[in-house]
Design an enzyme around this catalytic site. Structure first.
Site, PDB file in Angstrom:
ATOM      1  N   CYS A 120     -20.377   0.094 -29.127  1.00 21.40           N
ATOM      2  CA  CYS A 120     -19.379   1.035 -28.453  1.00 21.40           C
ATOM      3  C   CYS A 120     -18.432   1.921 -29.520  1.00 21.40           C
ATOM      4  O   CYS A 120     -18.018   1.181 -30.477  1.00 21.40           O
ATOM      5  CB  CYS A 120     -18.657   0.261 -27.470  1.00 21.40           C
ATOM      6  N   CYS A 129     -13.759  -6.005 -25.407  1.00 22.42           N
ATOM      7  CA  CYS A 129     -14.940  -6.844 -25.956  1.00 22.42           C
ATOM      8  C   CYS A 129     -14.367  -7.272 -27.410  1.00 22.42           C
ATOM      9  O   CYS A 129     -13.491  -6.565 -27.930  1.00 22.42           O
ATOM     10  CB  CYS A 129     -16.195  -6.110 -26.253  1.00 22.42           C
ATOM     11  N   GLN A 327     -18.774 -13.078  -8.516  1.00 26.56           N
ATOM     12  CA  GLN A 327     -19.155 -13.129 -10.051  1.00 26.56           C
ATOM     13  C   GLN A 327     -19.736 -11.846 -10.574  1.00 26.56           C
ATOM     14  O   GLN A 327     -20.197 -10.992  -9.795  1.00 26.56           O
ATOM     15  CB  GLN A 327     -20.144 -14.176 -10.240  1.00 26.56           C
ATOM     16  N   TYR A 356     -12.967 -24.187  -4.087  1.00 28.46           N
ATOM     17  CA  TYR A 356     -12.622 -22.690  -4.958  1.00 28.46           C
ATOM     18  C   TYR A 356     -13.900 -21.887  -4.893  1.00 28.46           C
ATOM     19  O   TYR A 356     -14.478 -21.246  -5.680  1.00 28.46           O
ATOM     20  CB  TYR A 356     -12.110 -22.784  -6.444  1.00 28.46           C
ATOM     21  N   CYS A 452     -14.837 -20.941 -15.966  1.00 28.63           N
ATOM     22  CA  CYS A 452     -14.808 -19.738 -16.700  1.00 28.63           C
ATOM     23  C   CYS A 452     -13.865 -20.102 -17.845  1.00 28.63           C
ATOM     24  O   CYS A 452     -13.559 -19.194 -18.769  1.00 28.63           O
ATOM     25  CB  CYS A 452     -14.698 -18.484 -16.127  1.00 28.63           C
TER      26      CYS A 452
END
Ligand code: SAH
Length: 497
Positions: A120, A129, A327, A356, A452
């Protein structure tokens, strides 16, 4: 669809097909000869003035922080340098003011064999990122080592489940709009830790369609004389655009997040957007007139289509609203859910709590192998989606409730209800004492913890391990390639049961 062609790169070598004029921050250069004069000790040149001191130094990287930054020693201090890799020698610029010290990479002197040119163009400016300067093996090693270290008290994790083609994976993208110095409309992502917009035509982890739609909206803003919202002055109209793509269904939702409910030329704007992108299946307007960094406001109006998109995951169909959590990497989600359900060891009889639960995805997939599923979720739109999703898939043995998962579990435990398996997937902050202590009271045979944020996961696992559970399996999954984030599932089993 010819994704690769549209984005000007092929699968093995991804490149930008345009140069970004706004991109002016120099990427740290690689290679170069060692500065023999400064060998042995840091070469320090005082280039600073006033109270802030800025010096250049040569450093060696000994490892990585949890955030993927290189660890270096300088004048007895440990510093963190973004984009530096273990084993590398580099020139850095160190700024200090009082006790605050910041080190930035200027030039890599001896590059790691795992260093690659980021695919990128905006990588060093954006910060969305953090690992694009590492090849796939180095990214994988970093994530594996992060999980191995965090989970060390509980046992040895399995090898991380990686993604074969780790780009274009995001099914949800946010873009922000503003004016540049020439007062032209720009659109893109915020630079890290700021609200400064980096003008970009594409983000290599977004679904390409989202970027194309973002570009069209930027052009339409010009022709419709629609002003981007300015957070400082509170003037202007369009704040953000949120695009959700059903990767299997191809359905696309566009949410125009605006500062006021008065949308002049609304119908023509929607018509023009649909003309340019007939693949858009629904368009919403979300009014966010608060001074907040939250993207979405409370008020929502459907401008076109049904207001939700439907997608297929693990063979089931799911309705997804603008505000519901879903997700963001569906390819990896299928691996994640398959593993989580395998760890739940269902035989068809169990009562499973899906805590959750979001739009009910894990619970509904698990319901095929369980006696019954009880889902709990705080977000009311997501619970609505979960209920609709269970009907849509003809699931008869799942019930979904809105509420705080901790309070819900306390009530379940208070009523003496039974749960054989608890699958929990809390937000980044992890779970809480109310929830965990109720799990201990309910005594499910197995707890499958999907997270996560493995830091809070390890904290919560410690509580469960202290209170009668043992860890039988740990499975990291790379849901967010190119970034430092890593998902992890752990399987806990009630001892002596
Ligand atoms: N299991 C789902 C969602 C996981 S994300 C999936 O795989 O898609 C975490 C979810 O927890 C979000 O939907 C969020 O709205 C919800 N949440 C956050 N705090 C909560 C709380 N205190 N009680 C219940 N749900 C909560």
């Amino acid at each position: 669809m010819t994704k690769q062609k549209n984005r000007g790169y092929n699968k093995t070598q991804k490149k930008h097909n345009r140069s970004n004029k706004k991109y002016n921050k120099q990427s740290p250069s690689q290679g170069g000869r060692k500065n023999s004069k400064s060998q042995g000790k840091p070469a320090i040149t005082n280039v600073g003035r006033g109270k802030q001191k800025t010096v250049a130094a040569q450093v060696s990287c000994s490892g990585l922080t949890d955030e993927g930054k290189g660890i270096v020693q300088w004048e007895g201090k440990q510093l963190e340098v973004a984009h530096l890799m273990p084993g590398e020698k580099a020139e850095v610029v160190i700024s200090s003011k009082g006790r605050y010290v910041n080190a930035e990479l200027k030039r890599v002197i001896t590059p790691s064999k795992d260093r690659v040119k980021p695919a990128c163009t905006y990588y060093y400016e954006c910060g969305g990122c953090q690992l694009q300067h590492m090849n796939a093996q180095a990214q994988m090693r970093f994530k594996q080592e992060t999980i191995d270290a965090l989970m060390q008290p509980f046992g040895k994790p399995e090898a991380i489940l990686t993604m074969d083609d780790p780009y274009d994976y995001r099914n949800k993208s946010h873009m922000s709009f503003g004016l540049n110095k020439e007062r032209q409309i720009i659109g893109g992502l915020y630079a890290q830790n700021t609200h400064q917009i980096i003008s970009m035509e594409q983000c290599l982890i977004h679904d390409p369609k989202a970027d194309e739609i973002g570009e069209t909206i930027k052009d339409l803003m010009k022709s419709f004389k629609m002003q981007p919202y300015n957070e400082d002055t509170g003037r202007g109209f369009l704040r953000h655009v949120l695009v959700k793509v059903g990767k299997v269904s191809g359905e696309i939702m566009v949410v125009l997040v605006v500062a006021s409910s008065v949308f002049k030329g609304k119908n023509n704007f929607v018509k023009a957007l649909r003309n340019a992108h007939p693949e858009i299946t629904t368009i919403l307007m979300n009014v966010n007139n608060r001074n907040t960094s939250m993207v979405l406001g409370d008020q929502e109006k459907v401008l076109f289509g049904k207001g939700t998109i439907t997608d297929t995951l693990c063979g089931l169909k799911f309705d997804i609203s603008a505000k519901s959590f879903y997700q963001i990497n569906p390819i990896q989600t299928e691996k994640l859910y398959a593993k989580a359900i395998e760890m739940a060891q269902l035989t068809g009889k169990e009562t499973v709590v899906d805590a959750y639960c979001g739009i009910g995805t894990i619970g509904l997939v698990a319901s095929q192998k369980a006696g019954k599923v009880i889902g709990v979720e705080l977000n009311k739109d997501a619970v609505g989606d979960a209920i609709r999703n269970s009907k849509r898939n003809g699931v008869k043995n799942a019930r979904f409730y809105q509420g705080d998962a901790g309070e819900f579990m306390v009530q379940m435990a208070g009523r003496g209800e039974k749960a054989d398996v608890v699958i929990m997937d809390p937000p980044r902050s992890g779970s809480d004492e109310a929830f965990l202590s109720s799990v201990v009271k309910l005594k499910p045979k197995r707890v499958v913890y999907v997270s996560c944020n493995p830091v809070t996961q390890a904290r919560d696992m410690k509580y469960l391990v202290k209170n009668g559970y043992e860890v039988e399996g740990i499975q990291p999954v790379d849901m967010f390639p190119q970034t430092v984030h890593v998902e992890c599932i752990s399987q806990l089993v009630l001892k002596n049961d």
